[in-house]
Motif scaffolding. Structure first.
Motif, PDB file in Angstrom:
ATOM      1  N   LEU A  89       0.840  -1.188   0.000  1.00  0.00           N
ATOM      2  CA  LEU A  89       0.000   0.000   0.000  1.00  0.00           C
ATOM      3  C   LEU A  89       0.881   1.245   0.000  1.00  0.00           C
ATOM      4  O   LEU A  89       1.964   1.257   0.596  1.00  0.00           O
ATOM      5  N   HIS A 124      -2.122  -4.216  -4.249  1.00  0.00           N
ATOM      6  CA  HIS A 124      -2.515  -3.165  -3.294  1.00  0.00           C
ATOM      7  C   HIS A 124      -3.934  -2.665  -3.524  1.00  0.00           C
ATOM      8  O   HIS A 124      -4.574  -2.160  -2.595  1.00  0.00           O
ATOM      9  N   ASP A 125      -4.437  -2.808  -4.742  1.00  0.00           N
ATOM     10  CA  ASP A 125      -5.752  -2.271  -5.103  1.00  0.00           C
ATOM     11  C   ASP A 125      -6.823  -3.352  -5.192  1.00  0.00           C
ATOM     12  O   ASP A 125      -7.853  -3.159  -5.837  1.00  0.00           O
ATOM     13  N   GLY A 147      -5.340   5.525  -2.433  1.00  0.00           N
ATOM     14  CA  GLY A 147      -3.961   5.137  -2.613  1.00  0.00           C
ATOM     15  C   GLY A 147      -3.507   5.325  -4.049  1.00  0.00           C
ATOM     16  O   GLY A 147      -4.076   6.124  -4.810  1.00  0.00           O
ATOM     17  N   TYR A 201      -8.454   2.533  -0.145  1.00  0.00           N
ATOM     18  CA  TYR A 201      -7.987   1.704   0.960  1.00  0.00           C
ATOM     19  C   TYR A 201      -8.991   1.816   2.101  1.00  0.00           C
ATOM     20  O   TYR A 201      -9.151   2.869   2.709  1.00  0.00           O
ATOM     21  N   ALA A 222      -7.379  -3.324   4.283  1.00  0.00           N
ATOM     22  CA  ALA A 222      -6.847  -3.248   2.924  1.00  0.00           C
ATOM     23  C   ALA A 222      -5.456  -3.855   2.824  1.00  0.00           C
ATOM     24  O   ALA A 222      -4.987  -4.168   1.724  1.00  0.00           O
TER      25      ALA A 222
END
Length: 349
Positions: free
Chosen positions: A54, A184-185, A297, A303, A307
Motif C-alpha cells: 500500500l 494493493h488495489d 492510494g 484503501y 486493505a
C-alpha cells in the motif's frame, strides 16, 4: 543492474527523491520521505506482476494520510506508556502524540522526515541516512540512523536498519509496510493466510499498552502457529475489540542469527512471502485505521479497513518501562542493527 533515480515530489519546498531497484522479476521503489517502500512489484503464479504494498502517488498524500504506509518508524517504533521512560536513573519525557502515550517516535518521528538517499549500483542497494539531534521529541542523545534496502535474485528483499548514538538512549526501529499479496488495489486481505512463529504474545490494556504478561496464544484469536486465513477470527470482538489485529507477538527462538517471524500466502494469486529477523517480536496490524478514515492510494485505489496487513519486526512495545522485556538501550560505541529478510515465493496450487 542499474538504479533509477527520479524526483517523487516536494514537501514544503524540500525535494523527495525516488530510487527504483530491480532483481529478476521483482522491482521496488524507495522514496526518501520516511525511507518508505512506495512500490513493490512481484509476479504471481502465472508470472503476472502486481504491486503488493500500500502507498501513495505523491509526497503530500504520505503526509496527510495516517498509517505510516511503507515507512521506517523510530526513534522508538510502537508505544511508550505515559510518554516517558527512565534510563540510568534519569526520567525523560517524550512527546505525547497519542495522549497520554508516545507512538512511533512522536509528532515528527522518523516516518515523517525526509532522509538522505544514496544508490549503490554495485550491490543493488539504496542506503538512506537520517540524523536525529539530542533532545529530539524528548529522547536523549544524537542518533545517526541508516536503512539499507537490497534486492537479490532469489528473489529476496533485505532491509537492514542501523543506529549509533553519542549518549545512552533507547532505539527500536520498524519497517511499517502494508502487504496485500493480491495487489494493493485488490480489496481486503481477510482471505489471505498467515502463519506467525510465536507461542506467546503481549496482551494490552488501555491505550494498547502491554500489561507485561507474555500470554500463550493457544486457544485464542492470536494463534497463528498453523497457517489460517487472517479473517478467520477477526470479527471476534470479545478478543479483538476493533475487529482487527494490532498486537505484538513474541517470536520463538531457533538458535540461529535470524528467526522466522511469519509466512503469508494469497490463495488466488499464489504469491507468498516469509519474514525473517533478528528481533524478538513482530507487530501484526490489519490496517484498522482505514475503517474510520479510508484513503485514496496509488492510482486512486480506495484503501478501506483491512486493505493490507503489516508485520513489523521489532522490540516489544513499552520495553523501556518493563524490565523483563528485551532491553532497548543503545549506548555510545554500540551499533543497533535490525535485520529483515523477506523472501518471495509462489505457493503450490
Amino acid at each position: 543492474m542499474s538504479i533509477q533515480k527520479t524526483v517523487f515530489g516536494t514537501i514544503d519546498g524540500q525535494l523527495v527523491e525516488a530510487f527504483e531497484i530491480e532483481a529478476g522479476a521483482v522491482r521496488a521503489t524507495i522514496i526518501t520521505y520516511a525511507a518508505a517502500v512506495s512500490r513493490l512489484f512481484v509476479p504471481d503464479g502465472d508470472g503476472q506482476a502486481a504491486d503488493i504494498v500500500l502507498g501513495y502517488d505523491d509526497p503530500v498524500s504520505y503526509v496527510q494520510n495516517r498509517g505510516s504506509a511503507g515507512a521506517v518508524c523510530g526513534r522508538y517504533a510502537n508505544r511508550i506508556a505515559d510518554a516517558r521512560f527512565t534510563l540510568d536513573g534519569e526520567t525523560y519525557s517524550l512527546s505525547a502524540n497519542e495522549p497520554p502515550n508516545h507512538i512511533h517516535g512522536g509528532f515528527r518521528g522518523f516516518s515523517k522526515r525526509i532522509w538522505a538517499g544514496e544508490p549503490d549500483t554495485a550491490n543493488n542497494t539504496v542506503r538512506l541516512t537520517l540524523h536525529s539531534p539530542d533532545g529530539d521529541e524528548g529522547y536523549p542523545g544524537a542518533v545517526t540512523t541508516t536503512v539499507t534496502y537490497r534486492l537479490t535474485d532469489d528473489p529476496v528483499l533485505e532491509i537492514v536498519m542501523e543506529a549509533t548514538t553519542d549518549r545512552p538512549t533507547v532505539v527500536n526501529l520498524a519497517y511499517h509496510g502494508y502487504w496485500n499479496l493480491a495487489g494493493h488495489d485488490s480489496g481486503h486481505i481477510r482471505d489471505q493466510t498467515l502463519l506467525i512463529d510465536a507461542d506467546r504474545y503481549t496482551p494490552v490494556g488501555p491505550g494498547k499498552i502491554p500489561t507485561g504478561e507474555l500470554a500463550p496464544v493457544a486457544g485464542t484469536a492470536f494463534d497463528f502457529r498453523s497457517s489460517r486465513p487472517i479473517g478467520a477470527m477477526i470479527d471476534d470482538t470479545a478478543q479483538l475489540p476493533e475487529a482487527g489485529y494490532d498486537h505484538n507477538f513474541c517470536l520463538n527462538a531457533n538458535g540461529e542469527p535470524l528467526r522466522r517471524a511469519a509466512r503469508a500466502v494469497d490463495p488466488v494469486s499464489r504469491r507468498g512471502l516469509e519474514i525473517w529477523t533478528n528481533q524478538p517480536g513482530v507487530q501484526f496490524y490489519t490496517a484498522n485505521h482505514f475503517g474510520k478514515a479510508p484513503a485514496f492510494g496509488k492510482g486512486r485505489a480506495v484503501y478501506e479497513k483491512h486493505a493490507g496487513f503489516a508485520l513489523e519486526t521489532q522490540n516489544f512495545p513499552n520495553a523501556p518501562n518493563i524490565s523483563h522485556f528485551p532491553s532497548a538501550v543503545l549506548r555510545p560505541g554500540e551499533t543497533y542493527r535490525h535485520v529483515m529478510r523477506i523472501p518471495f515465493f509462489i505457493a503450490e496450487a
